[in-house]
Design an enzyme around this catalytic site. Structure first.
Site, PDB file in Angstrom:
ATOM      1  N   CYS A  88       7.569  -5.455  -5.737  1.00 34.09           N
ATOM      2  CA  CYS A  88       8.250  -6.631  -5.202  1.00 34.09           C
ATOM      3  C   CYS A  88       7.218  -7.596  -4.621  1.00 34.09           C
ATOM      4  O   CYS A  88       6.387  -7.214  -3.804  1.00 34.09           O
ATOM      5  CB  CYS A  88       9.228  -6.167  -4.123  1.00 34.09           C
ATOM      6  SG  CYS A  88       9.452  -7.291  -2.767  1.00 34.09           S
ATOM      7  N   GLU A  89       7.280  -8.834  -5.062  1.00 33.67           N
ATOM      8  CA  GLU A  89       6.263  -9.786  -4.618  1.00 33.67           C
ATOM      9  C   GLU A  89       6.494 -10.272  -3.187  1.00 33.67           C
ATOM     10  O   GLU A  89       5.632 -10.886  -2.593  1.00 33.67           O
ATOM     11  CB  GLU A  89       6.187 -10.976  -5.579  1.00 33.67           C
ATOM     12  CG  GLU A  89       7.389 -11.893  -5.550  1.00 33.67           C
ATOM     13  CD  GLU A  89       7.241 -13.041  -6.562  1.00 33.67           C
ATOM     14  OE1 GLU A  89       6.416 -12.915  -7.477  1.00 33.67           O
ATOM     15  OE2 GLU A  89       7.963 -14.040  -6.408  1.00 33.67           O
ATOM     16  N   HIS A  90       7.657  -9.998  -2.647  1.00 31.65           N
ATOM     17  CA  HIS A  90       7.920 -10.446  -1.273  1.00 31.65           C
ATOM     18  C   HIS A  90       7.387  -9.474  -0.236  1.00 31.65           C
ATOM     19  O   HIS A  90       7.044  -9.871   0.870  1.00 31.65           O
ATOM     20  CB  HIS A  90       9.432 -10.640  -1.062  1.00 31.65           C
ATOM     21  CG  HIS A  90      10.006 -11.679  -1.939  1.00 31.65           C
ATOM     22  ND1 HIS A  90      11.255 -11.570  -2.529  1.00 31.65           N
ATOM     23  CD2 HIS A  90       9.501 -12.856  -2.369  1.00 31.65           C
ATOM     24  CE1 HIS A  90      11.480 -12.640  -3.270  1.00 31.65           C
ATOM     25  NE2 HIS A  90      10.440 -13.423  -3.198  1.00 31.65           N
ATOM     26  N   HIS A  91       7.350  -8.191  -0.575  1.00 31.67           N
ATOM     27  CA  HIS A  91       6.946  -7.184   0.408  1.00 31.67           C
ATOM     28  C   HIS A  91       5.815  -6.285  -0.065  1.00 31.67           C
ATOM     29  O   HIS A  91       5.386  -5.402   0.670  1.00 31.67           O
ATOM     30  CB  HIS A  91       8.158  -6.309   0.780  1.00 31.67           C
ATOM     31  CG  HIS A  91       9.314  -7.085   1.323  1.00 31.67           C
ATOM     32  ND1 HIS A  91      10.356  -7.529   0.534  1.00 31.67           N
ATOM     33  CD2 HIS A  91       9.569  -7.520   2.583  1.00 31.67           C
ATOM     34  CE1 HIS A  91      11.222  -8.199   1.294  1.00 31.67           C
ATOM     35  NE2 HIS A  91      10.770  -8.205   2.526  1.00 31.67           N
ATOM     36  N   GLN A 129      12.915  -8.979  -9.531  1.00 31.44           N
ATOM     37  CA  GLN A 129      13.639  -8.338 -10.638  1.00 31.44           C
ATOM     38  C   GLN A 129      14.230  -9.361 -11.610  1.00 31.44           C
ATOM     39  O   GLN A 129      14.247  -9.154 -12.823  1.00 31.44           O
ATOM     40  CB  GLN A 129      14.730  -7.433 -10.066  1.00 31.44           C
ATOM     41  CG  GLN A 129      15.416  -6.577 -11.124  1.00 31.44           C
ATOM     42  CD  GLN A 129      16.458  -5.651 -10.526  1.00 31.44           C
ATOM     43  OE1 GLN A 129      16.319  -5.202  -9.392  1.00 31.44           O
ATOM     44  NE2 GLN A 129      17.502  -5.365 -11.277  1.00 31.44           N
ATOM     45  N   HIS A 157      15.045  -0.825  -4.777  1.00 29.96           N
ATOM     46  CA  HIS A 157      13.942  -1.538  -4.137  1.00 29.96           C
ATOM     47  C   HIS A 157      13.568  -0.851  -2.830  1.00 29.96           C
ATOM     48  O   HIS A 157      14.385  -0.788  -1.916  1.00 29.96           O
ATOM     49  CB  HIS A 157      14.363  -2.984  -3.839  1.00 29.96           C
ATOM     50  CG  HIS A 157      14.539  -3.818  -5.075  1.00 29.96           C
ATOM     51  ND1 HIS A 157      13.722  -4.867  -5.378  1.00 29.96           N
ATOM     52  CD2 HIS A 157      15.429  -3.729  -6.091  1.00 29.96           C
ATOM     53  CE1 HIS A 157      14.093  -5.412  -6.540  1.00 29.96           C
ATOM     54  NE2 HIS A 157      15.138  -4.739  -6.984  1.00 29.96           N
ATOM     55  N   CYS A 159      11.730  -1.938  -0.603  1.00 29.23           N
ATOM     56  CA  CYS A 159      11.727  -2.880   0.528  1.00 29.23           C
ATOM     57  C   CYS A 159      13.096  -2.941   1.187  1.00 29.23           C
ATOM     58  O   CYS A 159      13.206  -3.217   2.380  1.00 29.23           O
ATOM     59  CB  CYS A 159      11.242  -4.262   0.104  1.00 29.23           C
ATOM     60  SG  CYS A 159      12.244  -5.059  -1.155  1.00 29.23           S
TER      61      CYS A 159
HETATM   62 ZN   LIG Z   1      11.014  -6.926  -1.374  1.00 29.27          ZN
END
Ligand SMILES: [Zn+2]
Length: 199
Positions: A88-91, A129, A157, A159
């Site tokens: 996941c690119e956010h976390h 995703q 996920h 995250c």
């Molecule tokens: Zn994430």
């Protein structure tokens, strides 16, 4: 060094080895990067991150090279339950699950073993995703211009699971339907029922 200008600070950061960046990170988390269990961790993390993001060094042409075949076949091709692991690119935490992929050829097919490799190529990057789903569909569309492409990704996920944002067993489903899978309800339903059966 307290008044270091930003530009200078950037140069300093960029000049650090990735290993040293992880060493610094470990120390900022409140740990002692020099203790036994952690001493080689930066080196291991560099290796593991290189592996987990190796999709950046690959492209679809290379993956599909010599694996596109002319055929006289226009029934649906389905590859089910392709496992994938992404980040996941956010976390920067993993998400992972299974891909269901189908297309209806238009004179060309892709060697079956190449489809999971295509998924892998896009999954081994920093992703969301939704984009991963779309990129796989677009790559197949571009490679063989089929009558249609359908992709369903179902993933968990970490995250969300580890941080307790959502129920721990919840999964996220994304899909992309192109061509006949979008325009013909019957084709889409055929795909959905084949995918649901003994998934
Ligand atoms: Zn994430």
């Amino acid at each position: 060094m307290a008044t270091t200008p930003d530009a200078l600070e950037e140069v300093t950061l960029a000049s650090l080895s990735t290993e040293n960046l992880y060493r610094e990170l470990i120390s900022r988390l409140g740990e002692d990067p020099a203790r036994d269990g952690l001493i080689d961790t930066p080196k291991r993390v560099v290796k593991s991150m290189e592996f987990l993001t190796r999709g950046y060094t690959m492209d679809a042409d290379e993956v599909l090279h010599n694996a596109l075949f002319d055929v006289d076949y226009d029934e649906m091709v389905i590859v089910k339950d392709i496992e994938f692991f992404s980040m996941c690119e956010h976390h920067l935490l993993p998400f992972f699950g299974k891909a269901q992929i189908a297309y209806v050829p238009n004179g060309k097919v892709i060697g079956l073993s190449k489809i999971p490799r295509l998924v892998d190529m896009f999954a081994r990057r920093l992703q969301v995703q939704e984009r991963l789903t779309r990129q796989i569909a677009d790559a197949i569309e571009e490679a063989i211009h089929p009558q249609g492409v359908a992709i369903i990704l179902e993933a968990q996920h970490l995250c969300m699971m580890m941080r307790g944002v959502e129920k721990q067993h919840s999964s996220t489903t994304t899909s992309a339907m192109l061509g006949v899978f979008k325009s013909q309800l019957q084709t889409r339903n055929e795909f959905l029922s084949l995918v649901r059966r003994a998934g």
